[in-house]
Design an enzyme around this catalytic site. Structure first.
Site, PDB file in Angstrom:
ATOM      1  N   ASN A   8      27.900   6.545  15.829  1.00  0.00           N
ATOM      2  CA  ASN A   8      28.721   7.449  17.225  1.00  0.00           C
ATOM      3  C   ASN A   8      29.747   6.404  17.311  1.00  0.00           C
ATOM      4  O   ASN A   8      29.608   5.668  18.130  1.00  0.00           O
ATOM      5  CB  ASN A   8      27.853   7.912  17.973  1.00  0.00           C
ATOM      6  CG  ASN A   8      28.761   8.625  19.061  1.00  0.00           C
ATOM      7  OD1 ASN A   8      30.075   8.814  18.825  1.00  0.00           O
ATOM      8  ND2 ASN A   8      27.865   9.015  20.249  1.00  0.00           N
ATOM      9  N   TRP A   9      31.021   6.495  16.901  1.00  0.00           N
ATOM     10  CA  TRP A   9      32.003   5.691  17.239  1.00  0.00           C
ATOM     11  C   TRP A   9      32.996   5.947  18.471  1.00  0.00           C
ATOM     12  O   TRP A   9      33.438   5.191  19.168  1.00  0.00           O
ATOM     13  CB  TRP A   9      33.339   5.779  16.097  1.00  0.00           C
ATOM     14  CG  TRP A   9      33.025   4.868  14.887  1.00  0.00           C
ATOM     15  CD1 TRP A   9      31.931   4.211  14.626  1.00  0.00           C
ATOM     16  CD2 TRP A   9      33.993   4.784  13.821  1.00  0.00           C
ATOM     17  NE1 TRP A   9      32.022   3.762  13.352  1.00  0.00           N
ATOM     18  CE2 TRP A   9      33.296   4.104  12.748  1.00  0.00           C
ATOM     19  CE3 TRP A   9      35.154   5.320  13.448  1.00  0.00           C
ATOM     20  CZ2 TRP A   9      33.776   3.686  11.440  1.00  0.00           C
ATOM     21  CZ3 TRP A   9      35.739   5.047  12.248  1.00  0.00           C
ATOM     22  CH2 TRP A   9      34.961   4.372  11.253  1.00  0.00           C
ATOM     23  N   LYS A  10      32.157   7.055  19.250  1.00  0.00           N
ATOM     24  CA  LYS A  10      33.006   7.648  20.190  1.00  0.00           C
ATOM     25  C   LYS A  10      34.510   7.739  20.142  1.00  0.00           C
ATOM     26  O   LYS A  10      34.975   7.965  19.298  1.00  0.00           O
ATOM     27  CB  LYS A  10      32.308   6.892  21.333  1.00  0.00           C
ATOM     28  CG  LYS A  10      30.837   6.825  21.550  1.00  0.00           C
ATOM     29  CD  LYS A  10      30.433   6.342  22.694  1.00  0.00           C
ATOM     30  CE  LYS A  10      28.704   6.391  22.521  1.00  0.00           C
ATOM     31  NZ  LYS A  10      28.034   6.079  23.834  1.00  0.00           N
ATOM     32  N   HIS A  93      26.488  15.783  24.159  1.00  0.00           N
ATOM     33  CA  HIS A  93      26.108  14.276  24.364  1.00  0.00           C
ATOM     34  C   HIS A  93      26.342  14.143  25.748  1.00  0.00           C
ATOM     35  O   HIS A  93      27.150  14.870  26.316  1.00  0.00           O
ATOM     36  CB  HIS A  93      27.274  13.452  23.720  1.00  0.00           C
ATOM     37  CG  HIS A  93      27.002  11.909  23.710  1.00  0.00           C
ATOM     38  ND1 HIS A  93      27.044  11.156  24.930  1.00  0.00           N
ATOM     39  CD2 HIS A  93      26.375  11.037  23.023  1.00  0.00           C
ATOM     40  CE1 HIS A  93      26.883   9.953  24.789  1.00  0.00           C
ATOM     41  NE2 HIS A  93      26.342   9.906  23.431  1.00  0.00           N
ATOM     42  N   GLU A 150      18.123  11.277  24.440  1.00  0.00           N
ATOM     43  CA  GLU A 150      18.990  10.151  24.601  1.00  0.00           C
ATOM     44  C   GLU A 150      18.965   9.777  26.063  1.00  0.00           C
ATOM     45  O   GLU A 150      19.663  10.560  26.976  1.00  0.00           O
ATOM     46  CB  GLU A 150      20.303  10.355  24.168  1.00  0.00           C
ATOM     47  CG  GLU A 150      20.731  10.316  22.805  1.00  0.00           C
ATOM     48  CD  GLU A 150      22.047   9.876  22.694  1.00  0.00           C
ATOM     49  OE1 GLU A 150      22.332   8.814  21.745  1.00  0.00           O
ATOM     50  OE2 GLU A 150      22.942  10.537  22.928  1.00  0.00           O
ATOM     51  N   GLY A 156      24.108   2.893  26.282  1.00  0.00           N
ATOM     52  CA  GLY A 156      25.156   1.699  26.481  1.00  0.00           C
ATOM     53  C   GLY A 156      24.926   0.929  27.388  1.00  0.00           C
ATOM     54  O   GLY A 156      25.777  -0.213  28.113  1.00  0.00           O
ATOM     55  N   SER A 187      21.190   2.330  23.219  1.00  0.00           N
ATOM     56  CA  SER A 187      20.708   0.926  23.218  1.00  0.00           C
ATOM     57  C   SER A 187      19.852   0.413  21.733  1.00  0.00           C
ATOM     58  O   SER A 187      19.327  -0.274  21.967  1.00  0.00           O
ATOM     59  CB  SER A 187      20.377   0.002  24.444  1.00  0.00           C
ATOM     60  OG  SER A 187      21.386   0.393  25.324  1.00  0.00           O
ATOM     61  N   GLY A 206      25.604   3.828  19.235  1.00  0.00           N
ATOM     62  CA  GLY A 206      26.969   3.880  19.616  1.00  0.00           C
ATOM     63  C   GLY A 206      27.720   2.395  19.388  1.00  0.00           C
ATOM     64  O   GLY A 206      28.063   2.065  18.330  1.00  0.00           O
ATOM     65  N   GLY A 207      27.313   1.563  20.313  1.00  0.00           N
ATOM     66  CA  GLY A 207      28.165   0.147  20.311  1.00  0.00           C
ATOM     67  C   GLY A 207      27.621  -0.543  19.053  1.00  0.00           C
ATOM     68  O   GLY A 207      28.720  -1.285  18.494  1.00  0.00           O
TER      69      GLY A 207
HETATM   70  P1  PGA Z   1      24.882   3.051  22.478  1.00  0.00           P
HETATM   71  O1  PGA Z   1      25.103   4.747  22.626  1.00  0.00           O
HETATM   72  O2  PGA Z   1      24.095   2.890  21.221  1.00  0.00           O
HETATM   73  O3  PGA Z   1      25.814   2.564  23.041  1.00  0.00           O
HETATM   74  O4  PGA Z   1      23.859   3.061  23.661  1.00  0.00           O
HETATM   75  C1  PGA Z   1      24.224   5.724  22.039  1.00  0.00           C
HETATM   76  C2  PGA Z   1      24.835   6.872  22.233  1.00  0.00           C
HETATM   77  O5  PGA Z   1      25.662   7.497  23.117  1.00  0.00           O
HETATM   78  O6  PGA Z   1      24.962   7.853  21.422  1.00  0.00           O
END
Ligand code: PGA
Length: 222
Positions: A8-10, A93, A150, A156, A187, A206-207
């Site tokens: 998920n690149w956001k 999300h 989540e 994050g 995370s 995400g990250g």
């Molecule tokens: P994260 O994000 O891996 O940066 O915690 C996960 C998400 O928001 O799907």
């Protein structure tokens, strides 16, 4: 079942950064999990080639309009995604719920729009609203969803959930949705991914998805 590993690149990356990510990924060996790359809408065309070349990677979108094609300026409808090879779409999300005021009802409409065009919704949930969200979704559609647990406190923050405790939430989700695939997100990194895929059908990342080499090695360990 093959583990699902969502990138998920956001709202990160421009065109040249997306192309560089794809170029790096193209040079890396196959993985046994299925990687689902969800770039911003504007970069979906730019990553088509990668999905054509890699049998272990498919494309997804990060959101979809709750409305069908029509006069909804700025919204991306299910129809807008046709022809772009999109197989999954993230809906609900927590960042959309928080910053864009999305309700359970909005998310339910998105689920219906996605399924209508043959795209599988990945419904994101925190434990407080499993039942409320499920109730808003048409009962016949529940089993056609993938669900992502989540926890808000883990997104994050670098503070991932305890995998065994999170697994109890998976059971609660499956009691409501049926025996759907359940992913964990929050995370996830190279070091903890295997502890989550021991209990879950995959992860949302995400990250740690922003660097192609890191994401690939995470997917290898999933
Ligand atoms: P994260 O994000 O891996 O940066 O915690 C996960 C998400 O928001 O799907």
């Amino acid at each position: 079942m093959q583990k699902l590993v969502v990138a998920n690149w956001k709202s990160h990356k421009n065109l040249s950064e997306a192309e560089a990510w794809c170029e790096t990924m193209l040079g890396l060996e196959p993985v046994s999990s299925l990687m689902i790359l969800t770039p911003p809408f504007s970069l979906l065309s730019a990553v088509q080639n990668l999905a054509d070349e890699r049998r272990d990677l498919v494309l997804g979108a990060q959101d979809i309009s709750p409305y069908p094609a029509g006069s909804y300026t700025g919204a991306i409808s299910a129809r807008n995604l046709e022809g772009l090879n999109v197989q999954y779409v993230i809906v609900g999300h927590s960042e959309r719920r928080q910053h864009f005021g999305e309700s359970h009802q909005d998310v339910a409409k998105k689920v219906a729009q996605a399924i209508e065009v043959g795209v599988t919704p990945i419904v994101c949930l925190d434990e407080d609203y499993i039942a409320d969200q499920a109730q808003a979704i048409d009962a016949e559609l529940l089993e056609r969803c993938v669900v992502a647990y989540e926890p808000l406190s883990s997104i994050g923050t670098g503070d991932s959930a305890d995998p065994a405790e999170a697994a109890q939430i998976k059971d609660r989700i499956q009691k409501v949705f049926g025996l759907v695939p359940v992913l964990y997100g929050g995370s996830v990194d190279e070091d903890n991914v295997a502890t989550f895929t021991e209990y879950f059908d995959g992860v949302i990342v995400g990250g740690e998805s922003l660097d192609a080499t890191e994401f690939h090695s995470l997917a290898q360990r999933a």
